[in-house]
Design an enzyme around this catalytic site. Structure first.
Site, PDB file in Angstrom:
ATOM      1  N   LYS A 143      -7.119  -1.943   6.777  1.00  0.00           N
ATOM      2  CA  LYS A 143      -8.041  -2.691   5.934  1.00  0.00           C
ATOM      3  C   LYS A 143      -9.440  -2.656   6.506  1.00  0.00           C
ATOM      4  CE  LYS A 143      -5.142  -6.061   3.856  1.00  0.00           C
ATOM      5  NZ  LYS A 143      -4.615  -7.335   4.224  1.00  0.00           N
ATOM      6  N   LYS A 175      -6.036   6.296  10.704  1.00  0.00           N
ATOM      7  CA  LYS A 175      -4.968   5.350  10.417  1.00  0.00           C
ATOM      8  C   LYS A 175      -5.416   4.519   9.206  1.00  0.00           C
ATOM      9  CE  LYS A 175      -2.149   1.840  12.591  1.00  0.00           C
ATOM     10  NZ  LYS A 175      -2.328   0.729  11.662  1.00  0.00           N
ATOM     11  N   CYS A 201      -3.504  -6.780  21.571  1.00  0.00           N
ATOM     12  CA  CYS A 201      -2.420  -5.995  20.979  1.00  0.00           C
ATOM     13  C   CYS A 201      -3.041  -4.699  20.461  1.00  0.00           C
ATOM     14  CB  CYS A 201      -1.785  -6.757  19.820  1.00  0.00           C
ATOM     15  SG  CYS A 201      -0.841  -5.664  18.731  1.00  0.00           S
ATOM     16  N   HIS A 235       4.071   1.595   2.231  1.00  0.00           N
ATOM     17  CA  HIS A 235       5.303   0.982   1.725  1.00  0.00           C
ATOM     18  C   HIS A 235       5.901   1.831   0.610  1.00  0.00           C
ATOM     19  CE1 HIS A 235       2.741  -2.545   3.108  1.00  0.00           C
ATOM     20  NE2 HIS A 235       3.722  -2.482   3.984  1.00  0.00           N
ATOM     21  N   CYS A 281       2.445 -11.690  19.362  1.00  0.00           N
ATOM     22  CA  CYS A 281       1.472 -11.127  18.407  1.00  0.00           C
ATOM     23  C   CYS A 281       1.952 -11.457  16.999  1.00  0.00           C
ATOM     24  CB  CYS A 281       1.315  -9.627  18.568  1.00  0.00           C
ATOM     25  SG  CYS A 281       0.268  -8.950  17.246  1.00  0.00           S
ATOM     26  N   CYS A 323       2.398  -8.387  14.716  1.00  0.00           N
ATOM     27  CA  CYS A 323       3.660  -7.656  14.931  1.00  0.00           C
ATOM     28  C   CYS A 323       4.868  -8.556  14.700  1.00  0.00           C
ATOM     29  CB  CYS A 323       3.764  -7.139  16.364  1.00  0.00           C
ATOM     30  SG  CYS A 323       2.537  -5.939  16.844  1.00  0.00           S
ATOM     31  N   HIS A 325      -3.012  -4.401  16.499  1.00  0.00           N
ATOM     32  CA  HIS A 325      -3.778  -5.332  15.670  1.00  0.00           C
ATOM     33  C   HIS A 325      -5.131  -5.706  16.244  1.00  0.00           C
ATOM     34  CE1 HIS A 325       0.332  -5.720  14.103  1.00  0.00           C
ATOM     35  NE2 HIS A 325      -0.298  -5.819  12.962  1.00  0.00           N
ATOM     36  N   HIS A 370       0.869  -1.188   0.000  1.00  0.00           N
ATOM     37  CA  HIS A 370       0.000   0.000   0.000  1.00  0.00           C
ATOM     38  C   HIS A 370       0.901   1.232   0.000  1.00  0.00           C
ATOM     39  CE1 HIS A 370       0.843   0.500   4.248  1.00  0.00           C
ATOM     40  NE2 HIS A 370       0.304  -0.668   4.554  1.00  0.00           N
TER      41      HIS A 370
HETATM   42  O1  ME8 Z   1       7.833  -4.324   9.355  1.00  0.00           O
HETATM   43  N1  ME8 Z   1       3.237   5.375   7.026  1.00  0.00           N
HETATM   44  O2  ME8 Z   1       7.328  -4.984   7.199  1.00  0.00           O
HETATM   45  P1  ME8 Z   1       5.997  -4.147   6.916  1.00  0.00           P
HETATM   46  C1  ME8 Z   1       4.538   5.360   6.739  1.00  0.00           C
HETATM   47  N2  ME8 Z   1       8.970  -7.007   7.375  1.00  0.00           N
HETATM   48  N3  ME8 Z   1       5.231   4.252   6.452  1.00  0.00           N
HETATM   49  C2  ME8 Z   1       4.579   3.086   6.433  1.00  0.00           C
HETATM   50  C3  ME8 Z   1       3.206   3.021   6.709  1.00  0.00           C
HETATM   51  C4  ME8 Z   1       2.518   4.237   7.002  1.00  0.00           C
HETATM   52  N4  ME8 Z   1       1.216   4.284   7.257  1.00  0.00           N
HETATM   53  N5  ME8 Z   1       2.829   1.740   6.636  1.00  0.00           N
HETATM   54  C5  ME8 Z   1       3.946   1.013   6.312  1.00  0.00           C
HETATM   55  C6  ME8 Z   1       8.019  -5.033   8.378  1.00  0.00           C
HETATM   56  N6  ME8 Z   1       5.007   1.821   6.174  1.00  0.00           N
HETATM   57  C7  ME8 Z   1       9.185  -5.999   8.344  1.00  0.00           C
HETATM   58  C8  ME8 Z   1      10.447  -5.235   8.081  1.00  0.00           C
HETATM   59  S1  ME8 Z   1      13.109  -5.049   7.741  1.00  0.00           S
HETATM   60  C9  ME8 Z   1      14.416  -5.996   8.091  1.00  0.00           C
HETATM   61  C10 ME8 Z   1      11.713  -6.053   8.100  1.00  0.00           C
HETATM   62  C11 ME8 Z   1       6.367   1.397   5.783  1.00  0.00           C
HETATM   63  O3  ME8 Z   1       5.472  -4.704   5.632  1.00  0.00           O
HETATM   64  C12 ME8 Z   1       7.419   1.842   6.778  1.00  0.00           C
HETATM   65  O4  ME8 Z   1       8.674   1.827   6.151  1.00  0.00           O
HETATM   66  O5  ME8 Z   1       5.105  -4.115   8.084  1.00  0.00           O
HETATM   67  C13 ME8 Z   1       7.375   0.752   7.808  1.00  0.00           C
HETATM   68  O6  ME8 Z   1       8.517   0.739   8.642  1.00  0.00           O
HETATM   69  C14 ME8 Z   1       7.284  -0.471   6.911  1.00  0.00           C
HETATM   70  O7  ME8 Z   1       6.434  -0.027   5.826  1.00  0.00           O
HETATM   71  C15 ME8 Z   1       6.731  -1.690   7.587  1.00  0.00           C
HETATM   72  O8  ME8 Z   1       6.552  -2.679   6.590  1.00  0.00           O
END
Ligand code: ME8
Length: 526
Positions: free
Chosen positions: A300, A297, A142, A20, A125, A128, A145, A17
């Protein structure tokens, strides 16, 4: 200089989304910027594909986890393709090179005496992918979530995180320490220091019952905890095990970029793992803010998720990149909405940048048959303009040239400080200034009264826009190329940004603009 920049590797449990996309676009802008100033850049992104969360998502989709993550990884690649993300590496944690690297890395922690067996009891969780302490729960759930964590009791392997508390405090606070690393912005750094000062507990790094993961090298009966697996991507992807030359060239990372949700893992767990494995620490870790959609926020359940594809469809890839990064300062939380993005699109891109190009190309065609005039010779003393008029003209020209130079300086400053909104403001500011130059010099009047002055004005305008197309390129790669092409100048006419491409006065002689302007950013209905 080598420049290694990373995004998090995103969970392959669902399509990307715009959260990311936000981090990935920011990293892409920095990667493009560093390439333009002449650095040897490696820009890494990828997908995090093991663990309970992915296994659960695959089960719900009725697929085996490998087929499932193959599909999601493709969705990520496609999304990044649509957004013109220029990554050099895309790491998947299910790839053989990553699995091998995890084995080697964990064996090093084990050999360093930092791994021991123990019993873990707590609440996990899956959303998380971490243990929660009792005081983190809100009414037993949590808070992120909104579901109860799973009670958990297993014999696991532990990593002696506690052993690295002092080394990390020294590394973070003393720039002269051999393990110095930076955490930004300052509020986040203080948060990390606060946690370090309270003290660190050892962490469980394996699972006895979860099979969707990488087996531990010293006990294949257990799989690696997904976060430990995931963090190692930053070295596996540049050849930690299979390509030592590339690894030497790029490690340590110059910048790990992420949002604040995962700062703990990056600023504490990962540096401790690196120290234990005898590797250098990343130079800088930057945790940006979260954005909300229309004040809520993004989730989904609320149904307010915006997919990158929707943005691209509405605004185009370039404008989506620009708009996401200009809504609010990078380090803070903020709100984005399609309404405010549309308003900014029309104001900054359609009106300021787009209109400037349009009127410039049109005027050069109308008044000079498409040939950009060479800079006018200094006006002869006996021309029929008064001295005051001439001074006034010089002041306007000086002011425009000064604004271009100021925008260049501001771009360097803002991108060094990761102030993307300030960098986009510099782009817009220069376009606004150039439009004002058109209004105050009134070329349509000069066309009848003063051809020499008209030539200087049009030359200055095209030169300003050449610099603007350079400056905008990290944010608006295709639009900048289109802009340069309509102006008749290649990007990088005087080499890269350190070699003079941004200096005033580089416009090639006999430049010809396009025969007719093509709209860069068609205006959108609100
Ligand atoms: O945490 N606002 O993956 P993830 C800003 N796999 N940035 C956002 C956001 C938002 N609303 N939502 C997501 C993980 N992000 C692990 C990481 S690294 C070794 C492993 C971005 O799919 C932001 O960069 O939950 C956040 O830190 C990341 O997506 C979390 O992605």
């Amino acid at each position: 200089m080598h420049y290694f920049i990373t995004t998090p590797i995103y969970y392959a449990n669902d399509a990307p989304h715009i959260g990311h996309a936000y981090t990935t676009i920011a990293a892409d802008v920095l990667a493009r910027y560093h390439r333009r100033v002449g650095d040897d850049v490696f820009f890494l992104t990828g997908t995090d594909e093991h663990g309970a969360k992915i296994a659960e998502a695959a089960r719900q989709a009725g697929m085996d986890p490998q087929t499932f993550t193959d599909r999601i990884a493709e969705e990520y690649r496609a999304a990044w393709g649509r957004l013109e993300i220029s990554h050099d590496g895309f790491i998947r944690t299910t790839s053989p090179r990553h699995k091998d690297a995890v084995g080697v890395f964990l064996q090093r922690l084990y050999d360093a005496g930092d791994v021991y067996r123990g019993r873990y009891e707590g609440f996990y969780c899956v959303g998380c992918e971490r243990f929660l302490t009792e005081d983190e729960l809100v009414s037993g759930l949590c808070p992120l979530h909104n579901r109860p964590p799973v009670p958990y009791a297993e014999d696991n392997y532990f990593f002696r995180l506690s052993r690295y508390q002092d080394a990390l405090i020294r590394g973070l606070t003393n720039p002269a320490d051999p393990n110095h690393y930076e955490v930004d912005p300052p509020a986040r750094r203080n948060e990390v220091l606060g946690k370090l000062n309270v003290g660190l507990s050892d962490i469980s790094i394996s699972r006895a019952t979860l099979t969707w993961g990488i087996p531990l090298p010293f006990d294949p009966g257990q799989t690696t905890y997904v976060w430990v697996d995931a963090l190692i991507n930053y070295v596996s992807a540049i050849g930690y095990v299979d390509d030592p030359a590339t690894f030497q060239r790029y490690w340590p990372a110059n910048l790990h970029l992420m949002a604040k949700d995962i700062l703990w893992f990056h600023a504490i767990v990962w540096p401790a793992m690196l120290l234990s494995a005898g590797l250098a620490l990343p130079r800088r870790i930057y945790a940006h803010g979260f954005f909300t959609i229309g004040g809520q926020k993004m989730s989904k359940t609320l149904g307010n998720i915006i997919l990158p594809a929707e943005l691209v469809e509405r605004f185009g890839a370039d404008a989506s990149r620009y708009l996401l990064l200009s809504e609010f300062p990078f380090g803070t939380d903020g709100d984005v909405s399609l309404e405010s993005m549309t308003a900014r699109y029309n104001a900054d891109l359609a009106n300021d940048v787009g209109n400037l190009l349009n009127r410039t190309v049109a005027m050069v065609n109308r008044y000079c048959q498409g040939a950009v005039p060479e800079p006018g010779p200094a006006a002869p003393k006996d021309d029929d303009r008064k001295d005051d008029d001439r001074k006034d003209d010089d002041r306007k020209d000086e002011d425009l040239r000064g604004s271009a130079q100021q925008a260049v300086a501001e771009m360097h400053r803002a991108l060094g400080a990761l102030e993307f909104h300030a960098a986009t403001a510099a782009i817009r500011g220069l376009a606004t200034r150039a439009n004002k130059y058109v209004d105050e010099t009134a070329p349509w009047v000069l066309a009848r009264s003063d051809r020499a002055r008209l030539g200087t004005v049009l030359h200055n305008l095209v030169e300003t826009e050449r610099i603007l197309s350079e400056l905008a390129w990290p944010f608006l790669p295709s639009a900048s190329e289109e802009m340069a092409s309509q102006l008749g100048v290649p990007l990088g006419v005087a080499g890269d940004w350190s070699g003079g491409a941004l200096a005033w006065g580089q416009l090639p002689v006999r430049t010809r603009v396009a025969a007719s302007p093509r709209p860069l950013f068609p205006k959108l209905l609100t």
